[in-house]
Design an enzyme around this catalytic site. Structure first.
Site, PDB file in Angstrom:
ATOM      1  N   GLY A 117      53.732  55.066  95.425  1.00  0.00           N
ATOM      2  CA  GLY A 117      53.864  56.327  96.145  1.00  0.00           C
ATOM      3  C   GLY A 117      52.975  57.405  95.561  1.00  0.00           C
ATOM      4  N   VAL A 157      54.581  48.420  99.940  1.00  0.00           N
ATOM      5  CA  VAL A 157      55.431  47.560  99.117  1.00  0.00           C
ATOM      6  C   VAL A 157      56.633  47.111  99.939  1.00  0.00           C
ATOM      7  CG1 VAL A 157      56.884  47.476  97.052  1.00  0.00           C
ATOM      8  CG2 VAL A 157      54.685  48.670  96.994  1.00  0.00           C
ATOM      9  N   GLU A 187      60.954  77.215 109.702  1.00  0.00           N
ATOM     10  CA  GLU A 187      59.516  77.450 109.787  1.00  0.00           C
ATOM     11  C   GLU A 187      58.948  76.938 111.106  1.00  0.00           C
ATOM     12  OE1 GLU A 187      58.783  77.362 104.937  1.00  0.00           O
ATOM     13  OE2 GLU A 187      58.352  75.585 106.149  1.00  0.00           O
TER      14      GLU A 187
END
Length: 746
Positions: A333, A401, A493
């Site tokens: 990651g 993965v 937002e």
């Protein structure tokens, strides 16, 4: 009282013959050099090289600016007084092969055009060549000065080295190199070759020149008067003879360019302050800045030392040169946590493999601005490989993965490829969670990837386009109704950005519909928006949203999402064709790969040192989880939030734990999340910020939000482009990325 706890074999990792977990990895083994020596040298050298690479573009721009201004000032004075310029060319420094008029015109042209090109970094080498020639002629036929010598030396070096990254030459080089312009490619190739091979030769000549100057100043050698004219001895006025000889040895051997640069900088400044040479200028200091950043050149002790370090310590030239005996750390990651872990580990003598299913690092907090047509995807993403191009021990793999064999220390990815590891760091992030109602996914996309952002942007813009083309009033109302489910920072937002897009950015661009009539509805199951913020800030955020025309629905849980409507509870139905999901996330399946303990959100439970806990509650000795992958209660006993700072702190902490294990050092204390504050923006003029004791709202919070987010972006290019796009959007009140692309736009 217990002594310092060792990371390897600590008491919270219990290994028995019945457990399936492998034993703790062995620390670094003694080799030709002790682990401490190798790690220390590697870390210091990497820090220095990275720091030099980071600051050199700024130093280069400053040097070019001051050299350019020195010339430009002289040129402007002569250009405004032609008679004086002509007199100087006739009497003071006549050039035998040119008429006074041509000499004056040529000199003024060089002194005006050359500095402009040099400062801009456009055609830097030709400009530097012309300016150096003018300076050398002035030194030869007019009044010789030390300033002329130092400036001409720097300009000659620029002719062969060229400018750094903050220049038009470097920006345009790649495009010219691949263009069809005649001689463009061979010219760029020649410049690159010159930078690599000729500039170090010039630097070596310049340091020998400085060494001869120091010995001449100390009286060790006495060159002819004609040669003395070309030695800048006056910059060392005030130096005792022994001190001049001392520094001359450094220049001749090419040892300690950093020591020489900083040492002479402070000594020259000290003697200048004491009045030993009050007429010294800025240029010797700028010369030392080049020497510090670019080193002593060829045939120098520094080069030999760096070559030794690269062969024995750094191994940064070629990945194949990395010793297999170095521990292999695999990081899964490339989010904030994964990058922080690699940053902390890359200076250690370890092999690092960073694997991610995408080839870019994404700044997710600004993903909503792609969805609302404010930013381009490239503005908030950076290729992973580019982040570690200078780190030979870091390998980047693109792959997803799909399994981990903890017993054998391997993981599988892609189509079944296998990768072994000594230590594994899981930073796999999170995805959308529809709370068991996955059938809502096609109708209510969330924001986690660039593809999500582009698809949401297309659905929002398509709603306006289809409404413009429709004759059905009911469908137009449905198309111009936007529902956001979830009123955390992302939902708030999004709601504010969509409202501004409709009421400001596209207000006058449609003919049969009024975009300002669009309804933006924010749905929250709790009793207030931004539940993680203090109530007073939630109230101010709600007021700001309502000022933008956003409708807030609290206290109602969404019970149905379909193609043309959303149902809240049993009674309320909202007709809409655009629903955006910002209500919940679920962790990646990392805990399932390991059969590890997991919390309700699927995050792998970890111990105090971020080691993953197995199903039996025992920690894996060599597997860590960080960020959204980890279920940690390291925030004063509360769950660590899924924020970028939290992931970065965990990644940095795990790198320290691994370092302590490798060196058999005392283990860092338990991981503790230090909350740095929470921010959320509402449109382009308001935000809320919670820093515990300090709570800010309104325009000040909005500016602070912008500064923080620009600072967290990866790479100078992204910071600049985002700032420019924000400025354009703010002042022009226009969103410039309103493109409908991909399948969603067809």
């Amino acid at each position: 009282m217990q002594g310092p706890r060792e990371c390897a074999g600590q008491e919270d990792i219990t290994m028995t013959s019945e457990t399936a977990k492998p034993p703790a990895p062995a620390p670094l083994q003694e080799e030709r050099y002790s682990p401490f020596l190798r790690v220390t040298f590697r870390r210091w050298t990497k820090w220095y090289l990275e720091g030099t690479e980071t600051f050199w573009p700024v130093s280069d721009l400053v040097i070019r600016f001051f050299i350019g201004m020195w010339f430009l000032r002289s040129g402007l004075v002569k250009a405004t007084d032609w008679d004086t310029a002509l007199l100087l060319a006739t009497v003071e420094y006549p050039v035998s092969w040119m008429s006074p008029t041509h000499a004056a015109m040529t000199g003024i042209a060089i002194e005006i055009l050359g500095p402009i090109l040099l400062i801009a970094g456009l055609f830097t080498r030709p400009a530097a060549f012309a300016m150096a020639a003018l300076t050398i002629v002035s030194q030869a036929v007019y009044v010789p000065t030390t300033t002329n010598l130092i400036v001409s030396a720097m300009l000659i070096w620029y002719v062969l080295h060229g400018p750094a990254a903050f220049s038009l030459d470097r920006v345009l080089a790649f495009g010219f190199k691949s263009s069809a312009l005649p001689l463009a490619r061979p010219t760029i190739v020649a410049w690159d070759w010159s930078r690599e091979h000729l500039a170090p030769i010039v630097m070596a000549i310049l340091r020998l020149w400085m060494g001869v100057t120091l010995l001449t100043y100390a009286g060790v050698i006495e060159p002819p008067v004609a040669v003395m004219t070309w030695l800048p001895a006056t910059i060392f006025l005030g130096f005792p003879d022994w001190l001049a000889i001392f520094w001359a040895v450094f220049f001749f051997t090419g040892f300690g360019a950093v020591i020489v640069s900083y040492g002479l900088f402070f000594l020259m400044a000290a003697f200048m302050i004491t009045g030993a040479h009050p007429n010294v200028t800025l240029f010797p200091f700028l010369f030392l800045a080049i020497y510090e950043a670019k080193g002593a050149g060829i045939l120098s002790a520094d080069r030999a030392i760096l070559a030794w370090l690269e062969k024995n310590i750094l191994f940064d030239r070629d990945y194949s040169e990395i010793p297999d005996r170095w521990p292999h750390v695999v990081v899964v990651g490339a989010g904030f946590g994964g990058l922080a872990a690699v940053e902390g580990l890359k200076r250690l003598p370890v092999r690092i493999t960073l694997i991610d299913k995408r080839n870019y690092h994404l700044f997710q907090p600004l993903l909503y601005q792609i969805a609302t047509a404010t930013l381009n995807p490239a503005d908030i993403a950076a290729p992973i490989r580019s982040l570690f191009k200078g780190d030979g021990n870091v390998r980047v793999l693109k792959g997803e993965v799909n399994g981990i064999d903890a017993q054998n220390g391997t993981l599988t990815y892609g189509d079944g490829s296998e990768l072994s590891y000594d230590r594994l760091v899981l930073a796999t992030g999170a995805t959308h969670s529809y709370f068991g109602r996955d059938e809502w996914g096609p109708f209510a996309p969330g924001l986690k990837t660039i593809e999500d952002g582009v698809a949401v942007r297309a659905s929002i813009l398509n709603a306006f386009e289809e409404a413009e083309a429709s004759d059905d009033d009911e469908r137009i109302k449905r198309l111009l109704t936007f529902v956001i489910v979830g009123a955390g920072p992302t939902g708030v937002e999004l709601a504010g950005a969509i409202a501004e897009l409709a009421k400001v950015s596209v207000e006058r661009e449609f003919r049969t519909i009024d975009p300002a009539s669009a309804r933006v509805i924010l749905v929250q199951s709790g009793n207030r928006i931004l539940p993680a913020f203090p109530e007073e800030l939630s109230a101010k955020a709600a007021q700001s949203l309502e000022d933008l025309g956003v409708e807030i629905r609290t206290g109602g849980r969404v019970t149905e999402i379909a193609e043309t409507h959303v149902r809240i509870g049993d009674d309320t139905r909202l007709d809409t064709e655009t629903v955006l999901w910002a209500a919940g996330v679920a962790a990646s399946p990392a805990s399932k790969w390991l059969g590890a303990k997991a919390d309700r959100a699927g995050r792998a439970e970890v111990n105090d040192h971020m080691r993953v806990l197995g199903a039996d509650g025992e920690a894996f000795a060599n597997i860590f989880a960080i960020g959204d992958t980890a279920g940690s209660n390291a925030w004063d006993g509360k769950p660590v939030p899924g924020l970028a700072p939290a992931a970065k702190q965990a990644g940095a902490y795990v790198s320290k734990v691994i370092e302590a294990e490798l060196l058999s050092k005392a283990c860092p204390g338990p991981f503790t999340y230090k909350h740095q504050g929470s921010l959320a923006t509402i449109g382009r003029k308001s935000a809320v910020a919670d820093f515990g004791v300090f709570k800010i709202s309104g325009a000040i919070a909005w500016w602070l939000w912008g500064l923080v987010h620009v600072g967290f972006l990866t790479g100078a290019r992204n910071r600049v482009t985002v700032t420019v796009n924000w400025a354009w959007s703010f002042f022009a009140k226009h969103s410039g990325v309103r493109l409908i692309t991909g399948k969603e736009g067809s």
